[in-house]
Scaffold this motif. Structure first.
Motif, PDB file in Angstrom:
ATOM      1  N   HIS A 162     -33.823 -18.435  27.249  1.00  0.00           N
ATOM      2  CA  HIS A 162     -33.144 -19.522  26.551  1.00  0.00           C
ATOM      3  C   HIS A 162     -32.363 -19.039  25.334  1.00  0.00           C
ATOM      4  O   HIS A 162     -31.699 -19.844  24.665  1.00  0.00           O
ATOM      5  CB  HIS A 162     -34.164 -20.565  26.095  1.00  0.00           C
ATOM      6  CG  HIS A 162     -35.175 -20.038  25.126  1.00  0.00           C
ATOM      7  ND1 HIS A 162     -36.144 -19.125  25.480  1.00  0.00           N
ATOM      8  CD2 HIS A 162     -35.370 -20.282  23.805  1.00  0.00           C
ATOM      9  CE1 HIS A 162     -36.890 -18.848  24.427  1.00  0.00           C
ATOM     10  NE2 HIS A 162     -36.432 -19.527  23.394  1.00  0.00           N
ATOM     11  N   MET A 163     -32.396 -17.745  25.023  1.00  0.00           N
ATOM     12  CA  MET A 163     -31.833 -17.274  23.772  1.00  0.00           C
ATOM     13  C   MET A 163     -30.313 -17.381  23.700  1.00  0.00           C
ATOM     14  O   MET A 163     -29.756 -17.546  22.615  1.00  0.00           O
ATOM     15  CB  MET A 163     -32.254 -15.817  23.511  1.00  0.00           C
ATOM     16  CG  MET A 163     -33.666 -15.698  22.970  1.00  0.00           C
ATOM     17  SD  MET A 163     -33.880 -16.683  21.456  1.00  0.00           S
ATOM     18  CE  MET A 163     -35.641 -16.577  21.249  1.00  0.00           C
ATOM     19  N   MET A 164     -29.624 -17.280  24.807  1.00  0.00           N
ATOM     20  CA  MET A 164     -28.170 -17.409  24.754  1.00  0.00           C
ATOM     21  C   MET A 164     -27.777 -18.813  24.310  1.00  0.00           C
ATOM     22  O   MET A 164     -26.838 -18.998  23.525  1.00  0.00           O
ATOM     23  CB  MET A 164     -27.547 -17.073  26.106  1.00  0.00           C
ATOM     24  CG  MET A 164     -26.036 -16.900  26.071  1.00  0.00           C
ATOM     25  SD  MET A 164     -25.476 -15.570  24.979  1.00  0.00           S
ATOM     26  CE  MET A 164     -26.020 -14.121  25.891  1.00  0.00           C
ATOM     27  N   ALA A 165     -28.488 -19.827  24.796  1.00  0.00           N
ATOM     28  CA  ALA A 165     -28.200 -21.198  24.389  1.00  0.00           C
ATOM     29  C   ALA A 165     -28.587 -21.442  22.939  1.00  0.00           C
ATOM     30  O   ALA A 165     -27.892 -22.136  22.197  1.00  0.00           O
ATOM     31  CB  ALA A 165     -28.940 -22.182  25.301  1.00  0.00           C
ATOM     32  N   VAL A 166     -29.702 -20.862  22.501  1.00  0.00           N
ATOM     33  CA  VAL A 166     -30.157 -21.049  21.125  1.00  0.00           C
ATOM     34  C   VAL A 166     -29.246 -20.330  20.139  1.00  0.00           C
ATOM     35  O   VAL A 166     -28.938 -20.853  19.059  1.00  0.00           O
ATOM     36  CB  VAL A 166     -31.607 -20.538  20.964  1.00  0.00           C
ATOM     37  CG1 VAL A 166     -32.019 -20.493  19.497  1.00  0.00           C
ATOM     38  CG2 VAL A 166     -32.561 -21.424  21.747  1.00  0.00           C
ATOM     39  N   ALA A 167     -28.788 -19.131  20.494  1.00  0.00           N
ATOM     40  CA  ALA A 167     -28.090 -18.275  19.540  1.00  0.00           C
ATOM     41  C   ALA A 167     -26.576 -18.363  19.607  1.00  0.00           C
ATOM     42  O   ALA A 167     -25.899 -18.006  18.632  1.00  0.00           O
ATOM     43  CB  ALA A 167     -28.509 -16.821  19.765  1.00  0.00           C
ATOM     44  N   ALA A 168     -26.015 -18.822  20.721  1.00  0.00           N
ATOM     45  CA  ALA A 168     -24.570 -18.656  20.929  1.00  0.00           C
ATOM     46  C   ALA A 168     -23.822 -19.959  21.184  1.00  0.00           C
ATOM     47  O   ALA A 168     -22.728 -19.942  21.729  1.00  0.00           O
ATOM     48  CB  ALA A 168     -24.327 -17.692  22.092  1.00  0.00           C
ATOM     49  N   THR A 169     -24.402 -21.098  20.787  1.00  0.00           N
ATOM     50  CA  THR A 169     -23.733 -22.377  21.053  1.00  0.00           C
ATOM     51  C   THR A 169     -23.120 -22.986  19.802  1.00  0.00           C
ATOM     52  O   THR A 169     -22.618 -24.107  19.840  1.00  0.00           O
ATOM     53  CB  THR A 169     -24.728 -23.379  21.676  1.00  0.00           C
ATOM     54  OG1 THR A 169     -25.937 -23.390  20.906  1.00  0.00           O
ATOM     55  CG2 THR A 169     -25.058 -22.984  23.101  1.00  0.00           C
TER      56      THR A 169
END
Length: 495
Positions: free
Chosen positions: A248-255
């Protein structure tokens, strides 16, 4: 079956559950594309990013697990979540890299960096892991709320799953992030509400020290204990190695709309969580005084027991709402992240050349159906899972097998797919093999982490490098800040 809730508690719960569902459905109206469903169109501000980071990263099973560990181990129980304390500053450095990669999932990065086969394996593993983590969250909430209310665990699990599925399937990440903004307030309430009531009951910190032996106030367990210095050190290192590939880190960090939005949200949302962990630990210590003799295998029930015993009518309902808030914030995000991995990195590759012929409406339908499927798996895992803490340790231990390849993949262009595969397979073999021969989790983690780094470096040096154009796509993009897309290698790419 005796239900331990007053009319006021039921009113608080009804207002919360109805309100959060309406808020999520309103937010879902703006979602028209798969990009909007998976990534919120990368348009979130600092406050929404902060709330999303806090809400997605904080769930009631963590409060349950830490309080239970503190009940048996004392203050050292805090390390089951403070292992992430040392990773938090890295978020400030990593957030711009995640945002500049300009991908929807971490599996997309792995496809660019190490090829499609590696990406597909990662995506398949992480779809399962997201379902597992949903199960951990549902399990922790169901156990705690059942202890408070007397309502059977399976009924609680059904209510939780239905509510977050309704707004999550409709609105994707946008609905999850907006509801996180509200639910973040409930998370802070959850963490500290019991403490003043408990301290008053036992005579404050002085009463706590009189009632408990000195070892309950040490930062680490004794050597060989559950949370000894060595065990904690290995949990920290494993967590740092694996945090970057939590699915889930791409959604947490890159949105976020800007790199600074991503930095502030990811870093400070998690610092708030670190503070909340103190409240969970104190609740566990208070429970030792109030409920002596709880068996080790039932220690995760003491958080709920403290709520039911210490809080007055109305506040019990608020606390139950807070527990539900944490699990729904987390599970709605995991549901969307799992759908992104399935749709973008499993379903589309399966279609091959026909993928380009499908419409946005088709992919939105696939995303929503896969969301339901992943949630269903998580629901089953939640009802059949043994220990929240054991599942958490297993999750942390597995991720470094892949995390090493991510870390070296963003700093060392020479790292290649052969090294990544050697790292993954070799680490898994060493970890499982040493565990089978009686090694502790900490020693197995050390052996597997060391093996993985060595294999990736040695095999990469001895085998052909990745194509230069792929390295340009990865490292060229990382070097270009968001907002300066005209400087990207090639043409036609967007932020």
């Amino acid at each position: 079956m005796k239900i331990n809730l007053s009319a006021l508690d039921w009113l608080v719960l009804a207002v919360y559950l109805g309100g959060i569902t309406v808020i999520g459905l309103i937010a879902s109206r703006k979602v028209k594309t798969s990009e909007g469903f998976f990534m919120g169109n990368r348009a979130f501000g600092k406050l929404v990013m902060l709330a999303q980071s806090l809400g997605t990263g904080t769930h009631s099973d963590q409060a349950v697990g830490v309080a239970g560990a503190a009940y048996t181990s004392g203050l050292s129980g805090i390390w089951y979540q403070w292992i992430w304390l040392f990773t938090t500053p890295f978020y400030w450095l990593l957030a711009p890299i995640f945002r500049r990669l300009r991908v929807v999932t971490i599996a997309e990065f792995f496809e660019l960096r190490y090829g499609r086969k590696y990406s597909i394996v990662y995506a398949a593993v992480c779809v399962y892991l997201l379902a597992l983590w949903q199960g951990i969250s549902i399990k922790g909430t169901a156990v705690t709320v059942a202890a408070i209310t007397g309502v059977p665990e399976w009924i609680i699990a059904v209510v939780v799953a239905v509510v977050f599925t309704v707004y999550g399937v409709a609105g994707g990440l946008a609905a999850a992030a907006v509801t996180d903004f509200v639910q973040g307030l409930f998370i802070v309430i959850l963490s500290f509400l019991v403490v003043p009531f408990g301290m008053a009951k036992i005579g404050g910190f002085a009463g706590l020290h009189r009632a408990l032996p000195p070892q309950f106030f040490t930062v680490f367990s004794a050597p060989g204990g559950e949370l000894s210095k060595f065990n904690v050190t290995m949990l920290v290192l494993s967590g740092l190695a694996g945090i970057v590939v939590q699915p889930h880190m791409m959604a947490v960090a890159a949105t976020g709309k800007t790199e600074m939005n991503c930095r502030v949200g990811w870093t400070y949302g998690n610092f708030i969580k670190r503070a909340c962990t103190i409240g969970w630990t104190l609740t566990g210590l208070i429970a030792v005084v109030l409920f002596p003799g709880v068996p080790f295998h039932e220690r995760e029930k003491v958080f709920g027991m403290a709520i039911a015993t210490l809080l007055p009518a109305g506040l019990i309902g608020l606390m139950v709402a807070s527990l539900l808030a944490t699990v729904m914030a987390t599970c709605s995000a995991f549901m969307v992240d799992g759908a992104a991995l399935f749709t973008e990195d499993l379903y589309k590759p399966l279609l091959g050349a026909k993928a380009a012929e499908k419409s946005e409406a088709h992919y939105m339908k696939v995303a929503r159906l896969s969301s339901l499927g992943i949630t269903g798996i998580g629901f089953v895992l939640g009802l059949t899972m043994g220990s929240v803490v054991q599942a958490t340790v297993l999750f942390i231990s597995m991720l470094p097998f892949i995390g090493v390849a991510f870390w070296l993949g963003i700093v060392w262009p020479r790292a290649n797919r052969f090294g990544a595969w050697a790292c993954l397979i070799g680490s898994a073999i060493v970890y499982l093999g040493t565990k089978a021969h009686g090694s502790t989790n900490a020693w197995s983690s050390l052996f597997s982490l060391t093996t993985g780094v060595l294999l990736l470096v040695v095999v990469s040096v001895l085998t052909p490098p990745e194509p230069a154009e792929k390295m340009e796509r990865v490292f060229g993009y990382i070097s270009v800040p968001v907002g300066e897309e005209d400087l990207l290698p090639g043409t036609g790419e967007n932020a």
